[in-house]
Structure formats: structure tokens, C-alpha cells
Design a protein around this motif. Sequence first.
Motif, short mmCIF file in Angstrom:
data_model
loop_
_atom_site.label_atom_id
_atom_site.label_comp_id
_atom_site.label_asym_id
_atom_site.label_seq_id
_atom_site.Cartn_x
_atom_site.Cartn_y
_atom_site.Cartn_z
N ASN A 155 0.44 -20.44 0.72
CA ASN A 155 1.39 -19.56 0.04
C ASN A 155 2.73 -19.51 0.77
O ASN A 155 3.81 -19.59 0.15
CB ASN A 155 0.83 -18.14 -0.06
CG ASN A 155 -0.32 -18.04 -1.03
OD1 ASN A 155 -0.92 -19.04 -1.41
ND2 ASN A 155 -0.67 -16.82 -1.42
N GLY A 156 2.67 -19.33 2.09
CA GLY A 156 3.90 -19.24 2.86
C GLY A 156 4.66 -20.56 2.87
O GLY A 156 5.90 -20.57 2.81
N LEU A 157 3.94 -21.65 2.97
CA LEU A 157 4.59 -22.96 2.91
C LEU A 157 5.28 -23.16 1.58
O LEU A 157 6.42 -23.65 1.51
CB LEU A 157 3.55 -24.06 3.15
CG LEU A 157 3.11 -24.23 4.60
CD1 LEU A 157 1.77 -24.95 4.67
CD2 LEU A 157 4.16 -24.99 5.38
N GLN A 158 4.61 -22.79 0.51
CA GLN A 158 5.22 -22.91 -0.82
C GLN A 158 6.48 -22.05 -0.91
O GLN A 158 7.48 -22.46 -1.52
CB GLN A 158 4.21 -22.47 -1.87
CG GLN A 158 4.72 -22.58 -3.30
CD GLN A 158 3.82 -21.86 -4.27
OE1 GLN A 158 3.57 -20.66 -4.14
NE2 GLN A 158 3.32 -22.57 -5.26
N ALA A 159 6.44 -20.86 -0.32
CA ALA A 159 7.59 -19.96 -0.38
C ALA A 159 8.79 -20.55 0.35
O ALA A 159 9.92 -20.53 -0.16
CB ALA A 159 7.22 -18.60 0.21
N GLU A 216 3.75 -11.11 2.96
CA GLU A 216 2.43 -10.80 3.50
C GLU A 216 1.87 -11.87 4.43
O GLU A 216 0.72 -11.78 4.86
CB GLU A 216 1.43 -10.58 2.35
CG GLU A 216 1.16 -11.82 1.51
CD GLU A 216 0.18 -11.57 0.37
OE1 GLU A 216 -0.57 -10.57 0.43
OE2 GLU A 216 0.17 -12.38 -0.55
N THR A 217 2.68 -12.85 4.82
CA THR A 217 2.17 -14.00 5.55
C THR A 217 1.56 -13.64 6.89
O THR A 217 0.68 -14.35 7.39
CB THR A 217 3.30 -15.03 5.78
OG1 THR A 217 4.18 -15.02 4.66
CG2 THR A 217 2.73 -16.42 5.93
N THR A 269 -3.91 -2.62 -5.11
CA THR A 269 -3.42 -3.97 -5.40
C THR A 269 -2.01 -4.21 -4.86
O THR A 269 -1.30 -5.10 -5.33
CB THR A 269 -3.45 -4.24 -6.92
OG1 THR A 269 -2.75 -3.20 -7.60
CG2 THR A 269 -4.87 -4.30 -7.44
N VAL A 270 -1.59 -3.42 -3.87
CA VAL A 270 -0.32 -3.70 -3.20
C VAL A 270 -0.52 -4.91 -2.29
O VAL A 270 -1.63 -5.41 -2.11
CB VAL A 270 0.15 -2.48 -2.38
CG1 VAL A 270 0.39 -1.28 -3.28
CG2 VAL A 270 -0.84 -2.13 -1.27
N LYS A 271 0.56 -5.40 -1.69
CA LYS A 271 0.43 -6.46 -0.70
C LYS A 271 -0.19 -5.88 0.58
O LYS A 271 -0.04 -4.70 0.88
CB LYS A 271 1.80 -7.07 -0.40
CG LYS A 271 2.46 -7.76 -1.59
CD LYS A 271 1.73 -9.02 -1.98
CE LYS A 271 2.36 -9.70 -3.21
NZ LYS A 271 3.73 -10.13 -2.97
N THR A 272 -0.85 -6.74 1.35
CA THR A 272 -1.59 -6.27 2.52
C THR A 272 -0.69 -5.55 3.51
O THR A 272 -1.08 -4.53 4.09
CB THR A 272 -2.31 -7.44 3.20
OG1 THR A 272 -3.12 -8.12 2.24
CG2 THR A 272 -3.18 -6.96 4.34
N HIS A 273 0.53 -6.03 3.71
CA HIS A 273 1.40 -5.40 4.69
C HIS A 273 1.90 -4.03 4.24
O HIS A 273 2.44 -3.28 5.04
CB HIS A 273 2.58 -6.32 5.02
CG HIS A 273 3.47 -6.63 3.85
ND1 HIS A 273 3.13 -7.56 2.90
CD2 HIS A 273 4.67 -6.15 3.47
CE1 HIS A 273 4.09 -7.65 2.00
NE2 HIS A 273 5.04 -6.79 2.31
N GLN A 274 1.70 -3.71 2.97
CA GLN A 274 2.10 -2.39 2.47
C GLN A 274 0.95 -1.39 2.50
O GLN A 274 1.17 -0.18 2.35
CB GLN A 274 2.60 -2.54 1.03
CG GLN A 274 3.80 -3.46 0.88
CD GLN A 274 4.05 -3.89 -0.56
OE1 GLN A 274 3.11 -3.97 -1.36
NE2 GLN A 274 5.29 -4.19 -0.87
N ALA A 275 -0.26 -1.87 2.71
CA ALA A 275 -1.44 -1.02 2.56
C ALA A 275 -1.47 0.12 3.57
O ALA A 275 -1.89 1.24 3.24
CB ALA A 275 -2.72 -1.86 2.68
N VAL A 276 -1.04 -0.14 4.81
CA VAL A 276 -1.15 0.88 5.84
C VAL A 276 -0.28 2.10 5.53
O VAL A 276 -0.59 3.22 5.96
CB VAL A 276 -0.81 0.30 7.22
CG1 VAL A 276 0.68 0.00 7.36
CG2 VAL A 276 -1.29 1.21 8.33
N ASP A 277 0.79 1.91 4.76
CA ASP A 277 1.62 3.04 4.36
C ASP A 277 1.06 3.77 3.14
O ASP A 277 1.26 4.98 2.98
CB ASP A 277 3.05 2.57 4.04
CG ASP A 277 3.77 2.03 5.27
OD1 ASP A 277 3.54 2.57 6.37
OD2 ASP A 277 4.55 1.08 5.13
#
Length: 338
Positions: free
Chosen positions: A207-211, A284-285, A77-85
Motif C-alpha cells: 500500500n505504501g509503495l503504491q502511494a 497508516e503505514t 473502521t477508522v485508520k489504525t493510526h487514528q484508533a488511539v484517539d
Amino acid sequence: MTRYVIIGAGAVGGTIGGALARTGQDVLLVARGRHAEVMREDGLTLRTPDGAFTVHPPVITDPAEADLTVDDVLVLTVKTHQAVDVLPVWADLPVWDAGTVVGTAGERLPIITALNGVVSEDLASRWFRTVLGCCVWLPAIHLEPGEVIVRSAPVLGMLHIGPVPLGPAPAALTALQQPWTDSGIRVALPADVMPWKYRKLISNLGNGLQAVLGDDHPALAELTARAEVEAREVLAAAGIELVDEDEHTAARADSLTPRPVPGEPERLGGSSWQSLARGTGSIETDYLNGEIVRIAHRLGREAPVDETVARMCRRAATIGAAPGELAGQLLDALGVGS
């Protein structure tokens, strides 16, 4: 008894783990920093529209402390960009059975990829033999250590889970459906989970637009619609299947009942907004809007709206901008008056 190892006990992982722990399921939470410290000392508190509750499952910060056995199910349940690590570390951990190491986690244990985007299943398949793709509908916010705010009750979240690639559902998956649903995490087992994940990808493009704009900017709805139209055109050109719209709408309406959480504003931001609000330095955008860009480029097309959103989100995360701080720059880049 099956133990569920929640790898990344933030908003999504904390909600799943907290709900399961409340109903007596065996749960291990994996977290880091002050969040892990607070959960170890005071437990994990989930605040919902129906009130708050605190649970005290074990918490670790080092995967080596997990002592995995053949009865474990991993829930990423990490963010997608963290998964590869994260994935290779967990895949190579030893798995025990009756005091003997019988293989590695990648060989012996199923992993549920409860992440946004559509690439985590392919990523996990590099290291795990049994990958269970998961489409997550779970309106949760994690801003303070030891606490998760969930804006739906009595059903806290809706998960569609299925094997990737397609095949029979393993016993571990069918066994969890009822106890997870009973805990408030409703689980459906579609024959093919990926059309659900691609439809969720479209919903995550805002999500990214909201951020970058802030969660109440007057241009948010218009620009989100532009990003979604662009994405649907790209996905259609690529021949990518989406779940039927009526089925998608019915599943959400039947499961989630968003309501205000006592003591919290009615509006709180999504996952990307939370990344900027917490100043994590990453976002994660690239695996949401950036996924549409990747598919477009593969087809020899362009996706200028989603490309601009992804770029501005990277900039905001890199410089530590707060939600809304770069709104003017994003509007200028998209040719929209502020």
C-alpha cells in the motif's frame, strides 16, 4: 433490533454501513467534515460494478449524539493510526437500557475492529471488554464526499471476525453473520482471527509503495515482493502464525469478484494511496510496514525495505505530496534505478 454504529464511514465503513442499510438493517454512520454533510443532505452513494445505489441512514459527527443502548454493536473502521484517539471517547459513553444508564460502552458493548494491521485489537482491549478482531478484504475507494466506490460485486467485501483473546463467539457476533452476508458483506467466523490478520498485513505492505510510487509504476511489483519476503522472514523468526496459504487463496477467490466500476479507471489506489490523494496529512503505514519493523527490532533484527517505505510515506503525508510525487526519492533510498 441490533443497531450497527459505524465509527468512520469512509471506504470500509461506508461500504459496510451502506450495504447493511440497503437491506434494512439499523445503521448509524459516524463521519466528519464535508463527507458527513453530504451524507446528511443527499445520502451515501455506493458505486459498484453492478451499478450504484444510495441509502439514507442517520449520520452524526459527535459521539455524544449516538445515544447508545444495549442493542448496539460498534464497528470501528477508522485508520489504525487514528484508533488511539477514537477508542477512549467511545468507550466512556453511557449505555442505556429501558431509560436507565447501565454502564459504559467499554463495559457493555462489543466492538468490531475492522482495521488494517494487527494492533487495533490490543489497543481496543485497553478500553473495551469485548473485542472482536476483524480481517478486512474490501476493495473500496473513498475520494469524494458522500460517495464510495466498491470494485467487487455481488459480494462487496469479505470479513473474518473472531474474539480477541480467543474464546467463544458472543451472541452479537453469531447473530450478525447471516444478515451481513445477505447484504453483500460476507462474514466468516474462524476460531482464531489473528493468523488471518497477519496474512492480510503482508498483503498490505504494498500500500505504501503504491502511494509513494503511484499505482502503475514499473518498479511497484518488484519492491512489493521485496517488502513481503522481508516481512515473512521477520514473522517466521518471531514465531507468528499465518493462515494456510491455500485456505487464504480459496477464501478470497470464493468471495471477491473485482470488476471495473462504470465511469471509473480500471486501476484505483488502495487505502494509503487514498490518504495522499485526499491530502489528509497522515497515513497508516507505520502500522503496516512499520509493524514489520517493530517486530524486527524486538528480535534484534533489521527490516530495511519496510523501514524505508514507512519513512517515505510519513514524509509524503507530512509535506502533502501527491501519489507518485516522491517516487524518485523512494527509488534512490532503496537503491533502485528510476
